[in-house]
Design a protein around this motif. Structure first.
Motif, PDB file in Angstrom:
ATOM      1  N   THR A 242     -22.732  75.585  42.394  1.00 30.85           N
ATOM      2  CA  THR A 242     -24.264  75.776  42.218  1.00 30.85           C
ATOM      3  C   THR A 242     -24.491  76.993  41.451  1.00 30.85           C
ATOM      4  N   LYS A 243     -23.405  77.464  40.902  1.00 28.43           N
ATOM      5  CA  LYS A 243     -23.679  78.391  39.858  1.00 28.43           C
ATOM      6  C   LYS A 243     -22.352  78.500  38.716  1.00 28.43           C
ATOM      7  N   ASP A 244     -22.362  79.262  38.097  1.00 28.60           N
ATOM      8  CA  ASP A 244     -20.939  79.278  37.173  1.00 28.60           C
ATOM      9  C   ASP A 244     -19.950  79.743  37.937  1.00 28.60           C
ATOM     10  N   THR A 245     -18.753  78.946  37.706  1.00 30.88           N
ATOM     11  CA  THR A 245     -17.527  79.163  38.489  1.00 30.88           C
ATOM     12  C   THR A 245     -16.414  79.053  37.651  1.00 30.88           C
ATOM     13  N   PRO A 246     -15.565  80.318  37.777  1.00 24.99           N
ATOM     14  CA  PRO A 246     -14.406  80.272  37.038  1.00 24.99           C
ATOM     15  C   PRO A 246     -13.388  79.365  37.824  1.00 24.99           C
ATOM     16  N   VAL A 247     -12.414  78.629  36.970  1.00 25.01           N
ATOM     17  CA  VAL A 247     -11.334  77.838  37.568  1.00 25.01           C
ATOM     18  C   VAL A 247      -9.913  78.263  36.816  1.00 25.01           C
ATOM     19  N   GLU A 248      -8.833  78.338  37.333  1.00 19.46           N
ATOM     20  CA  GLU A 248      -7.505  78.619  36.835  1.00 19.46           C
ATOM     21  C   GLU A 248      -6.802  76.954  36.892  1.00 19.46           C
ATOM     22  N   LEU A 249      -6.461  76.733  35.598  1.00 21.82           N
ATOM     23  CA  LEU A 249      -5.769  75.085  35.520  1.00 21.82           C
ATOM     24  C   LEU A 249      -4.272  75.692  35.457  1.00 21.82           C
ATOM     25  N   PRO A 250      -3.548  75.176  36.279  1.00 19.89           N
ATOM     26  CA  PRO A 250      -1.941  75.495  35.935  1.00 19.89           C
ATOM     27  C   PRO A 250      -1.303  74.352  35.219  1.00 19.89           C
ATOM     28  N   PHE A 251      -0.468  74.847  34.337  1.00 21.08           N
ATOM     29  CA  PHE A 251       0.136  73.878  33.406  1.00 21.08           C
ATOM     30  C   PHE A 251       1.770  73.706  33.256  1.00 21.08           C
ATOM     31  N   THR A 252       2.517  72.809  33.401  1.00 24.80           N
ATOM     32  CA  THR A 252       3.865  72.601  33.057  1.00 24.80           C
ATOM     33  C   THR A 252       4.261  71.720  31.926  1.00 24.80           C
ATOM     34  N   VAL A 253       4.907  72.244  31.061  1.00 24.42           N
ATOM     35  CA  VAL A 253       5.191  71.731  29.859  1.00 24.42           C
ATOM     36  C   VAL A 253       6.480  71.966  29.136  1.00 24.42           C
ATOM     37  N   GLU A 254       7.075  70.932  28.400  1.00 22.69           N
ATOM     38  CA  GLU A 254       8.497  71.367  27.815  1.00 22.69           C
ATOM     39  C   GLU A 254       8.281  72.111  26.766  1.00 22.69           C
ATOM     40  N   SER A 255       9.554  72.766  26.443  1.00 22.30           N
ATOM     41  CA  SER A 255       9.425  73.755  25.324  1.00 22.30           C
ATOM     42  C   SER A 255       9.005  72.878  23.826  1.00 22.30           C
TER      43      SER A 255
ATOM     44  N   TYR B 286      -9.530  67.091  34.712  1.00 20.68           N
ATOM     45  CA  TYR B 286      -8.496  66.202  34.287  1.00 20.68           C
ATOM     46  C   TYR B 286      -7.485  67.238  33.581  1.00 20.68           C
ATOM     47  N   ILE B 287      -6.259  66.983  33.812  1.00 18.71           N
ATOM     48  CA  ILE B 287      -5.212  67.758  32.942  1.00 18.71           C
ATOM     49  C   ILE B 287      -4.008  66.676  32.528  1.00 18.71           C
ATOM     50  N   GLU B 288      -3.416  67.062  31.605  1.00 19.04           N
ATOM     51  CA  GLU B 288      -2.446  66.516  31.000  1.00 19.04           C
ATOM     52  C   GLU B 288      -1.084  67.378  30.470  1.00 19.04           C
ATOM     53  N   ASP B 289       0.015  67.205  31.373  1.00 23.33           N
ATOM     54  CA  ASP B 289       1.170  68.118  31.003  1.00 23.33           C
ATOM     55  C   ASP B 289       2.243  67.197  31.522  1.00 23.33           C
ATOM     56  N   ARG B 290       3.363  68.081  31.677  1.00 23.29           N
ATOM     57  CA  ARG B 290       4.694  67.185  31.890  1.00 23.29           C
ATOM     58  C   ARG B 290       4.599  66.295  33.284  1.00 23.29           C
ATOM     59  N   SER B 291       3.441  66.821  34.262  1.00 26.74           N
ATOM     60  CA  SER B 291       3.454  66.079  35.470  1.00 26.74           C
ATOM     61  C   SER B 291       2.352  65.565  35.838  1.00 26.74           C
ATOM     62  N   HIS B 292       1.165  65.705  34.704  1.00 28.93           N
ATOM     63  CA  HIS B 292       0.070  64.939  34.925  1.00 28.93           C
ATOM     64  C   HIS B 292      -0.474  64.240  33.880  1.00 28.93           C
ATOM     65  N   SER B 293      -1.245  63.057  34.051  1.00 28.05           N
ATOM     66  CA  SER B 293      -1.857  62.182  33.270  1.00 28.05           C
ATOM     67  C   SER B 293      -3.241  62.708  33.039  1.00 28.05           C
ATOM     68  N   ILE B 294      -3.772  62.445  31.727  1.00 25.23           N
ATOM     69  CA  ILE B 294      -5.207  62.652  31.397  1.00 25.23           C
ATOM     70  C   ILE B 294      -5.990  61.646  32.072  1.00 25.23           C
ATOM     71  N   ASN B 295      -5.493  60.637  32.435  1.00 24.01           N
ATOM     72  CA  ASN B 295      -6.261  59.492  32.850  1.00 24.01           C
ATOM     73  C   ASN B 295      -6.416  59.765  34.644  1.00 24.01           C
ATOM     74  N   THR B 296      -5.931  60.820  35.307  1.00 19.80           N
ATOM     75  CA  THR B 296      -5.981  60.751  36.494  1.00 19.80           C
ATOM     76  C   THR B 296      -6.485  62.159  36.921  1.00 19.80           C
ATOM     77  N   VAL B 297      -7.603  62.022  38.050  1.00 22.90           N
ATOM     78  CA  VAL B 297      -8.371  63.236  38.431  1.00 22.90           C
ATOM     79  C   VAL B 297      -7.203  64.340  38.907  1.00 22.90           C
ATOM     80  N   TYR B 298      -7.456  65.449  38.496  1.00 17.94           N
ATOM     81  CA  TYR B 298      -6.431  66.385  38.892  1.00 17.94           C
ATOM     82  C   TYR B 298      -7.306  67.204  40.154  1.00 17.94           C
ATOM     83  N   ARG B 299      -8.736  67.433  40.012  1.00 16.97           N
ATOM     84  CA  ARG B 299      -9.387  68.254  40.913  1.00 16.97           C
ATOM     85  C   ARG B 299     -10.829  67.848  40.749  1.00 16.97           C
TER      86      ARG B 299
END
Length: 681
Positions: free
Chosen positions: A646-659, A628-641
């Motif tokens: 089956t192993k340790d996995t790195p993930v990149e999370l993109p965010f968009t916020v106001e200054s 779950y992510i929360e930024d200008r376009s997403h809500s923390i209560n909505t599933v992002y991905r």
């Protein structure tokens, strides 16, 4: 008349003040001028008596011509339903007769002061050719301040033991009657002076000089007996003051004061020390007075025959000669009646001629004429009608009238239908129209008080309303017509604009109003408005976002309101950034190899690889991952991905916020949150 009766739509009868021989006097209230007045109304039983009506009209006419502070003023004269009336000023007090009784002895200076007022009034009447003929204390009023006023000019009094008449001509109260009036002669100004001397005598002694058992005996004493001395009653009375009485009451009119003003001048100095030691005044008796005569009318008024009247004249004390003779030691012998001389018969012949001449005089007298009805006519029409009726036009008087049109005749004096002699004068009372009412300045006064006063005066009142932040509620703000203008009661209307106080307003909903619209609304309703601004992404720039007080609130003028205008959406800087997160794999608790592998994975990378290799043979159990992510376009209560590992996995999370703002993420593995953080660019 009954109490509370409204005479002439103006005079409200309050109560009866007194009853007289010709008229009744009532206390009434003038509802137009708001003052008490005295109303004299001709008695009902005398309304068809033409002579009485003439006397009543004579009094009204005579008194209306007099304007003096010591004479009761006539305010109005009229007739209603055949009822003649005179409206006079109301003197609150008592008559001089009662005053003498209650205040005797009266100080000499006070007597002189009061008599000077009486003399001034009588002098004014004499100057207008009016002789009162019935001066007595009962006809002199004393008000509450001690001022005197003479009333009853020319009106007859009821016949009684103290009043006598001659051929229906008023002679006055017998106690104050002059000798010439008692003889049946015409009253003159000197007759009034004689009465004034008797009044002065009574004020100094508390009683009249002559008393008797009948009016005739009192009248005889007036022309036969000497005036009793005031100084015999009160030796302290200055001789100069007594001399005023003696000269005023001389038997011969020619020896009295020539005029009332002479008597007043003499009285004024009567208490002066300079006149101390003045000798007693005595009349000149060189001329014999006229032989005593008692007229048949006087005798008849007292139940006497001419013979008994003559006997009363010879014997004013009414003593019986027979009784006197019987008591006398020597009885008197009656003398034989002498033979009538020739001149006696000559006098009878002369008397017969006189009677014939008198008869001819009366036969040639002018005819009786009935006063025509002139009410409602113009002056020209009335004068023409009087001329046709052989009557003369008398004085033209002006008076206000609520009923008669301006410049039309209200009434005549004498009144219509009265019988008068041909060629007599008839005075006209012409209408001025309705009496105007001068308006005052009512601005700032209470409407209730002003309206009551105006309505009482017959003025119509109209009320208008206006709001004001300076004039209290109920007070008059404006008036029309303006102060000083004159209106006609019953016809004109006065408009009074009354303050409601500050205006009350229910605030309108100003949402989406422009700034100009809000200002116009505030100006229209007297509101004080303050503007503020705020950003809004929903309300267009320049329009109202909110107001305080809220819409629907009840306020008054001058109330301050705050209106917030939209400044439009706020301009912000958008920042995009990426956060890399490593999600660790965790084998399920039922797999020992997975546990062992998981336990050693934290120690070294080589150990993890060997553990994975060793468990590969059996195959790892995948982890279920939800991000779950929360930024200008997403809500923390909505599933992002959502995915499995089956192993340790790195993930990149993109965010968009106001200054200036931050973002947040949450990672859930197999239903349990394993990572939750706030991140900044």
């Amino acid at each position: 008349m009954e109490n509370n009766y409204l005479l002439a739509d103006r005079y409200r009868i309050k109560n009866l003040l007194g009853e007289g021989g010709m008229a009744n006097v009532y206390l009434a209230h003038d509802e137009i001028l708001d003052r008490d007045v005295a109303v004299k109304v001709l008695r009902l039983d005398l309304r068809n008596d033409q002579e009485t009506q003439r006397r009543f009209q004579r009094e009204a006419k005579a008194t209306s011509e007099l304007n003096h502070p010591n004479i009761v003023s006539v305010l109005d004269v009229g007739e209603e339903d055949g009822m003649q009336y005179i409206v006079m000023e109301y003197v609150k007090g008592e008559d001089l007769k009662k005053y003498i009784v209650e205040h005797f002895p009266i100080p000499y200076q006070r007597v002189v002061d009061m008599m000077e007022q009486v003399l001034s009034a009588v002098a004014h009447a004499h100057a207008h050719g009016i002789i009162h003929r019935d001066l007595k204390p009962q006809n002199i009023m004393v008000d509450e301040k001690g001022n005197v006023k003479i009333t009853d000019f020319g009106i007859a009094v009821v016949l009684s033991d103290n009043s006598i008449t001659q051929t229906n001509s008023l002679l006055g109260s017998v106690h104050y009657l002059s000798p010439e009036q008692a003889r049946g002669h015409m009253a003159t100004k000197q007759s009034d002076i004689y009465s004034l001397g008797i009044i002065l005598y009574e004020m100094l002694t508390g009683s009249v000089p002559f008393e008797g058992e009948s009016a005739v005996s009192i009248a005889i004493k007036h022309f036969q007996n000497e005036m009793p001395s005031v100084r015999d009653y009160d030796p302290r009375v200055p001789q100069a003051l007594e001399n005023v009485i003696l000269k005023a009451t001389a038997k011969d009119p020619s020896q009295r004061y020539a005029a009332v003003t002479d008597m007043a001048a003499d009285l004024k100095t009567s208490l002066s020390p300079k006149r101390a030691g003045e000798p007693k005044w005595a009349p000149d008796n060189s001329k014999d007075l006229e032989e005593t005569k008692v007229l048949p009318a006087i005798a008849a008024a007292n139940g006497l025959t001419p013979e008994t009247a003559e006997a009363a004249t010879d014997n004013p004390n009414n003593t019986d000669e027979k009784d006197t003779d019987e008591k006398s030691p020597v009885r008197k012998t009656k003398k034989p009646r002498k033979k009538r001389p020739w001149w006696f018969w000559a006098s009878i012949a002369a008397g017969t001629i006189v009677i014939i001449l008198v008869a001819v005089f009366f036969l040639t007298q002018k005819k009786d004429v009935t006063v025509p009805s002139l009410a409602g006519m113009t002056q020209a029409q009335a004068e023409s009608t009087l001329k046709d009726a052989d009557l003369q036009v008398g004085t033209i008087e002006k008076a206000y009238s609520e009923k008669v049109e301006k410049n039309r005749v209200i009434r005549t004096i004498p009144a219509q239908k009265l019988v008068i002699k041909q060629g007599s004068s008839v005075s006209l009372v012409i209408s001025r129209g309705k009496k105007g009412y001068k308006l005052g300045n009512y601005v700032g006064n209470s409407y209730t008080t002003v309206a009551e006063t105006l309505k009482k005066a017959g003025v119509k009142v109209k009320r208008a309303y206006a709001n004001s932040s300076t004039v209290p509620s109920g007070e008059i703000m404006r008036q029309s017509p303006a102060a000083g203008k004159t209106v006609i009661p019953g016809d004109d209307t006065v408009t009074l604009t009354v303050s409601r106080g500050k205006r009350q307003i229910t605030l309108r909903d100003l949402s989406n109003y422009s700034k100009k619209n809000v200002q116009d609304y505030a100006d229209e309703n007297g509101l004080n408005v303050t503007f503020r601004e705020a950003n809004s992404s929903t309300v267009s720039a320049g329009l109202v976002m909110s107001q305080d007080p809220a819409a629907g609130t009840l306020v008054t003028a001058d109330t301050a309101i705050v209106v917030t205008l939209s400044a439009g959406a706020k301009q912000v800087k958008i920042i995009n950034f990426v956060k890399e997160v490593k999600i660790p794999y965790q084998a399920p608790a039922s797999s020992s190899s997975s546990i062992s592998s998981s336990s050693s994975s934290d120690q070294s990378g080589s150990d993890s690889e060997s553990s994975s290799t060793s468990s590969a043979s059996s195959g790892p159990v995948p982890n279920n991952i939800i991000i779950y992510i929360e930024d200008r376009s997403h809500s923390i209560n909505t599933v992002y991905r959502q995915f499995t590992i089956t192993k340790d996995t790195p993930v990149e999370l993109p965010f968009t916020v106001e200054s200036g703002q931050s973002a947040r993420y949450r990672i859930v593995r197999d239903g349990s949150t394993i990572d939750e953080q706030t991140v900044n660019p």
